[in-house]
Structures are given as C-alpha cells and as structure tokens.
Enzyme design. Sequence first.
Site, PDB file in Angstrom:
ATOM      1  N   LYS A   1      -2.810  -2.746  14.564  1.00  0.00           N
ATOM      2  CA  LYS A   1      -2.396  -4.264  15.208  1.00  0.00           C
ATOM      3  C   LYS A   1      -1.035  -4.655  14.680  1.00  0.00           C
ATOM      4  O   LYS A   1      -0.212  -4.933  15.386  1.00  0.00           O
ATOM      5  CB  LYS A   1      -3.596  -5.227  14.621  1.00  0.00           C
ATOM      6  N   THR A   2      -0.855  -4.341  13.172  1.00  0.00           N
ATOM      7  CA  THR A   2       0.278  -4.942  12.504  1.00  0.00           C
ATOM      8  C   THR A   2       1.519  -4.112  13.143  1.00  0.00           C
ATOM      9  O   THR A   2       2.432  -4.740  13.529  1.00  0.00           O
ATOM     10  CB  THR A   2       0.453  -4.514  11.029  1.00  0.00           C
ATOM     11  N   LEU A   3       1.200  -2.641  13.268  1.00  0.00           N
ATOM     12  CA  LEU A   3       2.565  -1.983  13.836  1.00  0.00           C
ATOM     13  C   LEU A   3       2.655  -2.152  15.291  1.00  0.00           C
ATOM     14  O   LEU A   3       3.879  -2.542  15.811  1.00  0.00           O
ATOM     15  CB  LEU A   3       2.239  -0.638  13.567  1.00  0.00           C
TER      16      LEU A   3
ATOM     17  N   GLY B   1       0.798  -1.355   0.051  1.00  0.00           N
ATOM     18  CA  GLY B   1      -0.026   0.060  -0.229  1.00  0.00           C
ATOM     19  C   GLY B   1       0.594   1.306   0.010  1.00  0.00           C
ATOM     20  O   GLY B   1       0.323   2.337  -0.536  1.00  0.00           O
TER      21      GLY B   1
ATOM     22  N   ASP C   1      -5.848  -0.144  -1.980  1.00  0.00           N
ATOM     23  CA  ASP C   1      -6.694  -1.123  -3.194  1.00  0.00           C
ATOM     24  C   ASP C   1      -8.079  -1.615  -2.638  1.00  0.00           C
ATOM     25  O   ASP C   1      -8.210  -1.694  -1.474  1.00  0.00           O
ATOM     26  CB  ASP C   1      -6.020  -2.367  -3.589  1.00  0.00           C
TER      27      ASP C   1
ATOM     28  N   GLU D   1       3.954   4.119   6.310  1.00  0.00           N
ATOM     29  CA  GLU D   1       2.860   3.460   5.989  1.00  0.00           C
ATOM     30  C   GLU D   1       1.790   4.097   5.178  1.00  0.00           C
ATOM     31  O   GLU D   1       1.680   5.506   5.130  1.00  0.00           O
ATOM     32  CB  GLU D   1       2.111   3.152   7.468  1.00  0.00           C
TER      33      GLU D   1
ATOM     34  N   ASP E   1      -4.757   1.853  10.733  1.00  0.00           N
ATOM     35  CA  ASP E   1      -6.216   1.734  11.103  1.00  0.00           C
ATOM     36  C   ASP E   1      -6.220   1.003  12.421  1.00  0.00           C
ATOM     37  O   ASP E   1      -6.467   1.755  13.450  1.00  0.00           O
ATOM     38  CB  ASP E   1      -7.185   1.361  10.049  1.00  0.00           C
TER      39      ASP E   1
END
Length: 178
Positions: free
Chosen positions: A109-111, A48, A162, A102, A106
């Site tokens: 969680k990932t970070l 992204g 996307d 990034e 949102d």
Amino acid sequence: MSVIQVHDKKFQPYIGATELQQRIREMAAEMSRDLKDERPLFIAILNGSFMFAGDLFKYLNIPAEISFIKLASYKGTKSTGNVVQAIGLDEDLFGRTVVIVEDIVDTGKTLSQFLPQLEHQQPKKLLVASLLTKPEAMVHPIKIDYLGFSVPNKFLLGYGLDYDGLGRNLPEIYQLVE
Ligand code: HPA
Ligand code: MG
C-alpha cells in the site's frame, strides 16, 4: 540462537545473521554490476530499513549516493484518499537512477502511493530493493527489482523490524511463535 521473548510474545529464529549478510552481499554485487555507470541515488525508508540499507550500501562497490527519509501517512480528502508524504527528501530526482530501499513490502500500500509521487519528478529509472516480501499479503502489486527473501505471511522481528518499538537491533530475523 533460540526462542526469545519481546513484550508479551515469543519469537523463534528464522533467518540467521550469516545467511542475511550473504544474501545482501549478492544483492549488492548484482546492483553494482547493473548500476555501475549510473551513480544511483539510494533512498532508504526509515525506520525499518536502516540496517539493511547500511549493510547493502557498505557492500556496493560503485559510486552511489544515499538519503534517508520517513514516510508520514495521513488521511487526505475524500477524493485523494490516504496520502503519504516524504519527510527529508531534498534531492532532485530528475534524470537520476533512483533505488528505493525497503526492509519489507507486505501489502504494497505505502509504495503504491509513494512511487507515483516519485515518478512525477521524472527519474531516469525508479527501482525497488527490498530485503523481504510477503506475497500472500500483497494487495497492491509492487514490482521489486532486487529482492532478498520471499517469506510467508507471519510476523517477523529483528534486523530493523520491530515489535512495538523493540527488536530492531537484533542481527538476525525471528518469526512469531503462534
Ligand atoms: N514485522 C515487523 N514490522 C513489519 C512487518 C513484520 O512482519 N511487516 C510490516 N512491517
Ligand atoms: Mg513497525
């Protein structure tokens, strides 16, 4: 700009290309001032962030490096929970000023899983730059050092983002019509 259709959904214009570029130039100017003597390493998270990272990096006017990585998420053991693995991260971060790039933060969680892994390498500074964030969606609070736009919790498309593979090439950002 007008309403567009991608797959089965309609999207309306939300942030125009000129406004995006203007804000990214401001972010780059701020980062160029803050980090001018640091030779920062930008780590852009694919897919992204490719367009934001490219424009942001282009507008920087200080010595800086960039590297692109992918994050793979998989189920760990019961004790480790979900694990994210960085694919393509070859640089040694020890003592470096690192900026994670990034497209959107949102849930966070990932970070929230990835940043502690990077801290293990003992960078001098670990900063986060995100074009967008959705505060209403944030479950794992992440400190964003350089933020483009704070947006409502609605699905966005374009400028790297996307919908099921399509729309990343749009030079502006669209919002789902509900
Ligand atoms: N659009 C596309 N991809 C995303 C979004 C969004 O709003 N949020 C997180 N990934
Ligand atoms: Mg996606």
